[in-house]
Design an enzyme around this catalytic site. Structure first.
Site, PDB file in Angstrom:
ATOM      1  N   TRP A  82      53.300 104.791 142.997  1.00  0.00           N
ATOM      2  CA  TRP A  82      53.598 103.625 143.824  1.00  0.00           C
ATOM      3  C   TRP A  82      54.886 102.997 143.322  1.00  0.00           C
ATOM      4  CZ3 TRP A  82      54.134  98.413 142.424  1.00  0.00           C
ATOM      5  CH2 TRP A  82      54.385  97.546 143.496  1.00  0.00           C
ATOM      6  N   GLU A  93      51.456 106.283 147.419  1.00  0.00           N
ATOM      7  CA  GLU A  93      50.780 105.069 147.891  1.00  0.00           C
ATOM      8  C   GLU A  93      51.753 104.159 148.636  1.00  0.00           C
ATOM      9  OE1 GLU A  93      48.577 101.149 145.875  1.00  0.00           O
ATOM     10  OE2 GLU A  93      49.208 102.851 144.637  1.00  0.00           O
ATOM     11  N   LYS A 139      52.789 100.670 151.109  1.00  0.00           N
ATOM     12  CA  LYS A 139      52.540  99.230 151.160  1.00  0.00           C
ATOM     13  C   LYS A 139      53.318  98.653 152.334  1.00  0.00           C
ATOM     14  CE  LYS A 139      52.176  95.226 148.091  1.00  0.00           C
ATOM     15  NZ  LYS A 139      52.304  94.748 146.688  1.00  0.00           N
ATOM     16  N   ASP A 186      45.594 102.106 149.785  1.00  0.00           N
ATOM     17  CA  ASP A 186      45.200 100.894 149.070  1.00  0.00           C
ATOM     18  C   ASP A 186      44.757  99.897 150.136  1.00  0.00           C
ATOM     19  OD1 ASP A 186      45.421  98.186 147.953  1.00  0.00           O
ATOM     20  OD2 ASP A 186      46.211  99.174 146.186  1.00  0.00           O
ATOM     21  N   HIS A 210      47.061  97.017 151.064  1.00  0.00           N
ATOM     22  CA  HIS A 210      48.471  97.285 151.320  1.00  0.00           C
ATOM     23  C   HIS A 210      48.837  97.433 152.789  1.00  0.00           C
ATOM     24  CE1 HIS A 210      49.834  98.783 147.079  1.00  0.00           C
ATOM     25  NE2 HIS A 210      49.274  97.585 147.063  1.00  0.00           N
ATOM     26  N   HIS A 249      42.709 103.165 146.536  1.00  0.00           N
ATOM     27  CA  HIS A 249      42.635 102.026 145.641  1.00  0.00           C
ATOM     28  C   HIS A 249      41.935 100.945 146.450  1.00  0.00           C
ATOM     29  CE1 HIS A 249      46.077 102.929 142.534  1.00  0.00           C
ATOM     30  NE2 HIS A 249      45.016 103.698 142.397  1.00  0.00           N
ATOM     31  N   ASP A 253      48.229  91.033 150.062  1.00  0.00           N
ATOM     32  CA  ASP A 253      47.795  91.923 148.976  1.00  0.00           C
ATOM     33  C   ASP A 253      47.517  91.115 147.716  1.00  0.00           C
ATOM     34  OD1 ASP A 253      47.288  94.265 147.507  1.00  0.00           O
ATOM     35  OD2 ASP A 253      49.375  94.377 146.866  1.00  0.00           O
ATOM     36  N   ASP A 272      44.715  91.189 145.819  1.00  0.00           N
ATOM     37  CA  ASP A 272      43.931  91.899 144.805  1.00  0.00           C
ATOM     38  C   ASP A 272      42.776  91.076 144.262  1.00  0.00           C
ATOM     39  OD1 ASP A 272      45.388  94.467 144.592  1.00  0.00           O
ATOM     40  OD2 ASP A 272      47.043  93.185 144.011  1.00  0.00           O
ATOM     41  N   ASP A 276      41.227  98.575 142.380  1.00  0.00           N
ATOM     42  CA  ASP A 276      42.526  97.979 142.050  1.00  0.00           C
ATOM     43  C   ASP A 276      42.539  96.505 142.418  1.00  0.00           C
ATOM     44  OD1 ASP A 276      45.114  97.479 141.354  1.00  0.00           O
ATOM     45  OD2 ASP A 276      46.029  98.692 142.930  1.00  0.00           O
TER      46      ASP A 276
END
Length: 410
Positions: free
Chosen positions: A176, A218, A220, A251, A254, A278, A286, A288, A318
């Site tokens: 990433w 990955e 985003k 992800d 993302h 993820h 994003d 998390d 993640d």
């Protein structure tokens, strides 16, 4: 677990014992960076490159000894098959430049994993570093910058292969990058061509053993400081991964807030033999956040099971929350991932699919709602018991004791 619970599920054609066995062998890759706010062991300082944690809860791990101590505590509460997901910044021993990080810097982690029967996954760390010039790395117009990060990733291939061969478990190296621009770019094509060329050089830089490891890329949609343009977009990596026969990693944080990541899974399994994930919880962006057992997480788990994708996927977590107890955060999120998978495994998909194919959409809706009140919680309690784990409530109380006796003294 009451005998009646098995009988209830059997009436829908679901074998509870089979579901528990399938869940127990499904590997979940736990991200070590939840325990120290993605700081790593290289240096102290703030994160850059679109990475950000919020909060300053006491007791953060500051080195390998403390982090693995906390990780052992977390692992004691997380059932099933587990792996540890590492970033390059978690190198130990003699700290070297990123483009020199190699097998030697991860000897301690290999020993740790082997002693506990854990697998290892790896991520080159392409953020929080001076060679991320103007927010660009593998797509930089500066050849020296690109070469620096290409070498870092090539060394990563060797590290990941070493992880797999030492642990006897298949490993994933995920790439990433934060590359992008804050405002509308004058040139969208150039950076993407450079990224494509850099990735090709990485894959050509070391002939890794595809029987023991995979590589993923990955995407985003945007990030802090790169709101208008992300070089490694979803479309870019979908095409790149397919054309180079590597994995595409999704992800769940993302994408655009209105996108349903779960809906992408079935489409991708039409073209990819395997996928990587993820799993995170975005709150408007994003962010998390720690995984909750919400509809978004359940949708992802459902699709993985419906598509027969559990053993064809790398499932990694993640999220990183520095505002709450970090060990509890890791455990709660990991348990919720497994709870979602268990609920999916306990769902009679054959009945639902048959009703859909027979145009009986009323039955589909009725059955979907009916299943929500089945006693899956008792099956979860049985799973925890078989795995030798304590309940959610007892876990929380024990982590509180650990916080008082260990974390508060740091």
């Amino acid at each position: 677990m009451r005998k009646e619970v098995k009988e209830i599920y059997a009436s829908y054609g679901v074998d509870v014992s089979k579901a528990l066995k399938e869940l127990a062998k499904t590997k979940i890759s736990l991200h070590c960076w939840q325990l120290d706010d993605v700081n790593g062991f290289e240096q102290e300082g703030s994160l850059t490159g679109g990475i950000q944690t919020t909060g300053n809860y006491p007791g953060k791990a500051r080195n390998f000894k403390e982090l693995t101590q906390d990780l052992d505590k977390a692992l004691s509460y997380i059932p099933g098959s587990k792996k540890i997901n590492l970033h390059a910044i978690y190198q130990t021993g003699k700290i070297v430049e990123r483009n020199e990080v190699g097998i030697e810097q991860f000897k301690d982690w290999v020993s740790y994993a082997k002693e506990r029967g854990l697998g290892l996954d790896y991520n080159p760390t392409i953020f929080s570093h001076p060679m991320l010039v103007d927010g660009l790395s593998l797509s930089s117009p500066d050849e020296k910058v690109r070469e620096y990060w290409i070498k870092h990733c090539v060394e990563g291939l060797k590290i990941t292969e070493h992880f797999a061969k030492e642990t006897g478990q298949k490993s994933l190296m995920n790439i990433w990058i934060p590359d992008g621009l804050k405002d509308v770019p004058a040139d969208r094509l150039g950076p993407r061509k450079r990224l494509k060329d850099s990735l090709d050089k990485i894959l050509a830089g070391y002939k890794y053993d595809k029987k023991v490891m995979d590589v993923s890329v990955e995407s985003k949609v945007f990030g802090i400081g790169v709101e208008s343009y992300t070089v490694g977009s979803n479309e870019f990596y979908l095409n790149y991964a397919a054309s180079r026969h590597i994995c595409c990693l999704l992800d769940t944080g993302h994408f655009h807030p209105t996108e349903n990541v779960a809906d992408k899974i079935s489409s991708m399994f039409c073209y990819y033999d395997k996928l990587a994930f993820h799993v995170s919880r975005p709150v408007r962006w994003d962010s998390d956040h720690v995984l909750k057992l919400n509809d978004d997480l359940q949708d992802v788990a459902d699709e993985l099971v419906k598509c027969d994708g559990l053993q064809r996927s790398y499932i990694g977590l993640d999220y990183f929350d520095a505002s709450i107890n970090r060990i509890a955060a890791m455990v709660i999120g990991a348990r919720n991932m497994e709870k979602a998978l268990l609920r999916a495994l306990l769902t009679p998909w054959n009945l639902l699919k048959k009703a859909q194919d027979n145009y009986d959409h009323t039955k589909v809706l009725a059955l979907q709602e009916e299943l929500k009140t089945l006693p899956w919680g008792e099956v979860w309690d049985e799973y925890i018991k078989r795995q030798g784990m304590v309940s959610d409530a007892q876990m929380f109380e024990e982590v509180r004791v650990y916080e008082k006796e260990v974390l508060s003294k740091r």
